[in-house]
Design a protein around this motif. Structure first.
Motif, PDB file in Angstrom:
ATOM      1  N   LEU A  59       0.821  -1.201   0.000  1.00 45.04           N
ATOM      2  CA  LEU A  59       0.000   0.000   0.000  1.00 45.04           C
ATOM      3  C   LEU A  59       0.861   1.261   0.000  1.00 45.04           C
ATOM      4  CD1 LEU A  59      -2.828  -1.189   2.399  1.00 45.04           C
ATOM      5  CD2 LEU A  59      -2.843  -1.106  -0.114  1.00 45.04           C
ATOM      6  N   THR A 114       3.664   1.695  -1.427  1.00 47.18           N
ATOM      7  CA  THR A 114       4.214   1.907  -2.767  1.00 47.18           C
ATOM      8  C   THR A 114       3.122   2.030  -3.833  1.00 47.18           C
ATOM      9  OG1 THR A 114       4.480  -0.490  -3.066  1.00 47.18           O
ATOM     10  CG2 THR A 114       6.381   0.741  -2.218  1.00 47.18           C
ATOM     11  N   MET A 115       1.863   2.049  -3.394  1.00 43.68           N
ATOM     12  CA  MET A 115       0.716   2.244  -4.284  1.00 43.68           C
ATOM     13  C   MET A 115       0.555   1.138  -5.324  1.00 43.68           C
ATOM     14  SD  MET A 115       0.838   6.394  -4.576  1.00 43.68           S
ATOM     15  CE  MET A 115      -0.639   6.502  -5.556  1.00 43.68           C
ATOM     16  N   ASN A 116       0.980  -0.051  -4.985  1.00 42.15           N
ATOM     17  CA  ASN A 116       0.801  -1.207  -5.857  1.00 42.15           C
ATOM     18  C   ASN A 116      -0.616  -1.726  -5.634  1.00 42.15           C
ATOM     19  OD1 ASN A 116       0.715  -3.797  -6.961  1.00 42.15           O
ATOM     20  ND2 ASN A 116       2.865  -4.186  -6.520  1.00 42.15           N
ATOM     21  N   THR A 117      -1.461  -1.582  -6.606  1.00 41.84           N
ATOM     22  CA  THR A 117      -2.871  -1.933  -6.454  1.00 41.84           C
ATOM     23  C   THR A 117      -3.220  -3.357  -6.904  1.00 41.84           C
ATOM     24  OG1 THR A 117      -3.391  -0.998  -8.623  1.00 41.84           O
ATOM     25  CG2 THR A 117      -3.568   0.478  -6.716  1.00 41.84           C
TER      26      THR A 117
END
Length: 172
Positions: free
Chosen positions: A48, A50-53
């Protein structure tokens, strides 16, 4: 040796981690310790942050339908941990990382896995443009506690010669 204890005053010593250029020898292998058991929280927070969705890292219901059956640890997290494990041996005195090459992810890592790392020295050479420094190239391998190799990569590091590290010059 990766750890020295330098006397800085009578009855006072300071730890000094890392290696100078002269300490690296082609073919040497350094086992980096301690290992690290990766938790579900580690994986979720890193993913989360690193904004890895991709739900493969944090959605158990989604992962139940994949070939893995459960969330995978984010490979960028395992790369960061393995690289961090190597710092005290390889790059604590480094001036700069010069490059990462041939990153290979060869097995999945799951929450609860304990990982370890080791690095083999592939090349050591003096810098052509910096007479007090040199370049060390290593191959680092990440392994699970059961011996499964899950990651390899090569890394080039700019390293000072003895007497030319920041701590030597600035009295750090």
């Amino acid at each position: 040796m990766a750890v020295e204890h330098r006397q800085i005053a009578p009855n006072r010593y300071r730890e000094s981690f890392g290696r100078y250029l002269e300490d690296f020898k082609v073919g040497d292998v350094y086992e980096h310790r301690p290992g690290r058991t990766i938790s579900e929280a580690d994986n979720t927070w890193f993913t989360l942050l690193t904004m890895n969705t991709h739900p493969l890292h944090f959605d158990a219901a989604y992962c139940a339908g994949t070939e893995f059956g459960r969330p995978l640890v984010n490979s960028c997290l395992t790369l960061a941990i393995v690289a961090g494990m190597s710092v005290s041996d390889l790059s604590h005195k480094a001036i700069a990382n010069l490059g990462w090459d041939k990153v290979r992810l060869t097995a999945p890592v799951f929450a609860g896995d304990t990982i370890y790392a080791e690095s083999e020295v592939l090349e050591v050479r003096e810098s052509a443009s910096r007479p007090t420094q040199g370049i060390v190239t290593v191959r680092t391998t990440g392994k699970k506690a059961d011996g499964t190799v899950f990651m390899t990569y090569e890394r080039a590091i700019l390293v000072p010669k003895r007497g030319h590290a920041v701590e030597d010059l600035a009295g750090y």
